[in-house]
Design a protein around this motif. Sequence first.
Motif, PDB file in Angstrom:
ATOM      1  N   ILE A   1      37.567 -17.629  10.806  1.00 19.75           N
ATOM      2  CA  ILE A   1      37.767 -17.103  12.165  1.00 19.75           C
ATOM      3  C   ILE A   1      36.921 -17.893  13.160  1.00 19.75           C
ATOM      4  O   ILE A   1      37.403 -18.305  14.216  1.00 19.75           O
ATOM      5  N   THR A   2      35.664 -18.112  12.800  1.00 16.04           N
ATOM      6  CA  THR A   2      34.767 -18.869  13.684  1.00 16.04           C
ATOM      7  C   THR A   2      35.270 -20.295  13.863  1.00 16.04           C
ATOM      8  O   THR A   2      35.289 -20.822  14.980  1.00 16.04           O
ATOM      9  N   GLN A   3      35.698 -20.923  12.772  1.00 20.07           N
ATOM     10  CA  GLN A   3      36.200 -22.299  12.856  1.00 20.07           C
ATOM     11  C   GLN A   3      37.425 -22.388  13.763  1.00 20.07           C
ATOM     12  O   GLN A   3      37.480 -23.212  14.660  1.00 20.07           O
ATOM     13  N   ARG A   4      38.375 -21.502  13.549  1.00 24.11           N
ATOM     14  CA  ARG A   4      39.629 -21.548  14.319  1.00 24.11           C
ATOM     15  C   ARG A   4      39.460 -21.123  15.770  1.00 24.11           C
ATOM     16  O   ARG A   4      39.979 -21.753  16.686  1.00 24.11           O
ATOM     17  N   ASN A   5      38.771 -20.017  15.978  1.00 23.04           N
ATOM     18  CA  ASN A   5      38.737 -19.399  17.302  1.00 23.04           C
ATOM     19  C   ASN A   5      37.587 -19.863  18.187  1.00 23.04           C
ATOM     20  O   ASN A   5      37.652 -19.670  19.403  1.00 23.04           O
ATOM     21  N   VAL A   6      36.555 -20.427  17.593  1.00 23.16           N
ATOM     22  CA  VAL A   6      35.377 -20.787  18.373  1.00 23.16           C
ATOM     23  C   VAL A   6      35.092 -22.288  18.331  1.00 23.16           C
ATOM     24  O   VAL A   6      34.922 -22.914  19.367  1.00 23.16           O
ATOM     25  N   LEU A   7      35.033 -22.860  17.160  1.00 20.61           N
ATOM     26  CA  LEU A   7      34.528 -24.229  17.006  1.00 20.61           C
ATOM     27  C   LEU A   7      35.571 -25.327  17.195  1.00 20.61           C
ATOM     28  O   LEU A   7      35.243 -26.407  17.696  1.00 20.61           O
ATOM     29  N   LYS A   8      36.799 -25.061  16.796  1.00 19.54           N
ATOM     30  CA  LYS A   8      37.838 -26.091  16.817  1.00 19.54           C
ATOM     31  C   LYS A   8      38.000 -26.770  18.179  1.00 19.54           C
ATOM     32  O   LYS A   8      38.092 -27.997  18.237  1.00 19.54           O
ATOM     33  N   PRO A   9      38.007 -26.025  19.285  1.00 21.24           N
ATOM     34  CA  PRO A   9      38.169 -26.685  20.585  1.00 21.24           C
ATOM     35  C   PRO A   9      37.064 -27.706  20.901  1.00 21.24           C
ATOM     36  O   PRO A   9      37.253 -28.588  21.729  1.00 21.24           O
ATOM     37  N   TYR A  10      35.923 -27.581  20.242  1.00 24.36           N
ATOM     38  CA  TYR A  10      34.793 -28.472  20.493  1.00 24.36           C
ATOM     39  C   TYR A  10      34.635 -29.528  19.400  1.00 24.36           C
ATOM     40  O   TYR A  10      33.671 -30.294  19.415  1.00 24.36           O
ATOM     41  N   GLY A  11      35.566 -29.559  18.459  1.00 25.93           N
ATOM     42  CA  GLY A  11      35.512 -30.537  17.385  1.00 25.93           C
ATOM     43  C   GLY A  11      34.367 -30.315  16.415  1.00 25.93           C
ATOM     44  O   GLY A  11      33.937 -31.247  15.732  1.00 25.93           O
ATOM     45  N   LEU A  12      33.876 -29.075  16.327  1.00 24.70           N
ATOM     46  CA  LEU A  12      32.776 -28.747  15.422  1.00 24.70           C
ATOM     47  C   LEU A  12      33.303 -28.152  14.122  1.00 24.70           C
ATOM     48  O   LEU A  12      34.246 -27.369  14.141  1.00 24.70           O
ATOM     49  N   LYS A  13      32.683 -28.504  13.038  1.00 21.47           N
ATOM     50  CA  LYS A  13      32.963 -27.889  11.741  1.00 21.47           C
ATOM     51  C   LYS A  13      31.920 -26.782  11.524  1.00 21.47           C
ATOM     52  O   LYS A  13      30.856 -26.782  12.139  1.00 21.47           O
ATOM     53  N   ILE A  14      32.215 -25.870  10.623  1.00 20.33           N
ATOM     54  CA  ILE A  14      31.332 -24.721  10.415  1.00 20.33           C
ATOM     55  C   ILE A  14      29.931 -25.154   9.985  1.00 20.33           C
ATOM     56  O   ILE A  14      28.928 -24.605  10.454  1.00 20.33           O
ATOM     57  N   MET A  15      29.805 -26.151   9.113  1.00 22.39           N
ATOM     58  CA  MET A  15      28.478 -26.589   8.671  1.00 22.39           C
ATOM     59  C   MET A  15      27.723 -27.273   9.815  1.00 22.39           C
ATOM     60  O   MET A  15      26.495 -27.137   9.919  1.00 22.39           O
ATOM     61  N   GLU A  16      28.432 -27.964  10.691  1.00 23.16           N
ATOM     62  CA  GLU A  16      27.777 -28.549  11.860  1.00 23.16           C
ATOM     63  C   GLU A  16      27.241 -27.443  12.768  1.00 23.16           C
ATOM     64  O   GLU A  16      26.131 -27.545  13.286  1.00 23.16           O
ATOM     65  N   TRP A  17      28.031 -26.393  12.935  1.00 21.32           N
ATOM     66  CA  TRP A  17      27.611 -25.272  13.760  1.00 21.32           C
ATOM     67  C   TRP A  17      26.377 -24.592  13.177  1.00 21.32           C
ATOM     68  O   TRP A  17      25.416 -24.294  13.878  1.00 21.32           O
ATOM     69  N   ARG A  18      26.411 -24.332  11.872  1.00 21.28           N
ATOM     70  CA  ARG A  18      25.267 -23.685  11.229  1.00 21.28           C
ATOM     71  C   ARG A  18      24.010 -24.548  11.357  1.00 21.28           C
ATOM     72  O   ARG A  18      22.914 -24.043  11.602  1.00 21.28           O
ATOM     73  N   THR A  19      24.180 -25.848  11.216  1.00 20.34           N
ATOM     74  CA  THR A  19      23.051 -26.772  11.334  1.00 20.34           C
ATOM     75  C   THR A  19      22.520 -26.783  12.762  1.00 20.34           C
ATOM     76  O   THR A  19      21.307 -26.669  12.987  1.00 20.34           O
ATOM     77  N   LEU A  20      23.420 -26.895  13.725  1.00 19.07           N
ATOM     78  CA  LEU A  20      23.018 -26.893  15.127  1.00 19.07           C
ATOM     79  C   LEU A  20      22.331 -25.582  15.490  1.00 19.07           C
ATOM     80  O   LEU A  20      21.310 -25.565  16.193  1.00 19.07           O
ATOM     81  N   TYR A  21      22.880 -24.475  14.999  1.00 19.03           N
ATOM     82  CA  TYR A  21      22.314 -23.151  15.240  1.00 19.03           C
ATOM     83  C   TYR A  21      20.837 -23.118  14.851  1.00 19.03           C
ATOM     84  O   TYR A  21      19.984 -22.698  15.630  1.00 19.03           O
TER      85      TYR A  21
END
Length: 160
Positions: free
Chosen positions: A31-51
């Motif tokens: 859900i996070t990948q599709r609805n939140v991250l995809k428009p910014y070209g982020l993958k879930i592991m990139e998001w978790r790392t950035l977080y």
Amino acid sequence: MKPTTGPIRNEAENTLFNKQIVRLSSRLALITQRNVLKPYGLKIMEWRTLYYLVLVGDHHLRALARQVSSDASHVSRVLVGMEKRGLVNRLPDKDDARRTRFYATKKGFKLFDTVWPQAVEVSDSFCALFSVEELASLEKMIGKATAHANDILGWSTPPQ
């Protein structure tokens, strides 16, 4: 080979603790990948790392891998891609010359600030399913299970 049937399969399907947790975790990530991250070209592991780099600060590779619950080799590849995109940078570890520390760049912070409200919306939509008491109980149970997992992994002490 035929799938297992009978009492063993029924017991496994009904009592295997991690089945439900993995299913929910995978769906939350999707859900996070599709609805939140995809428009910014982020993958879930990139998001978790950035977080973690934004909220906790700079980390060396092993500590960061532990924070995002992954192995260091995978996180290393993620960091290389994030570094190429200008989201993270590295610096020598002042306490240990053998290590490198990673930190979020201004571009990384800006992306985090853009994505964060949308990630909170996803989280809030799930929290809204529960009463305050249920949510407190759920958080306590998840914390207890996570502490047990940390013990099994030998992660009883906080990462450095």
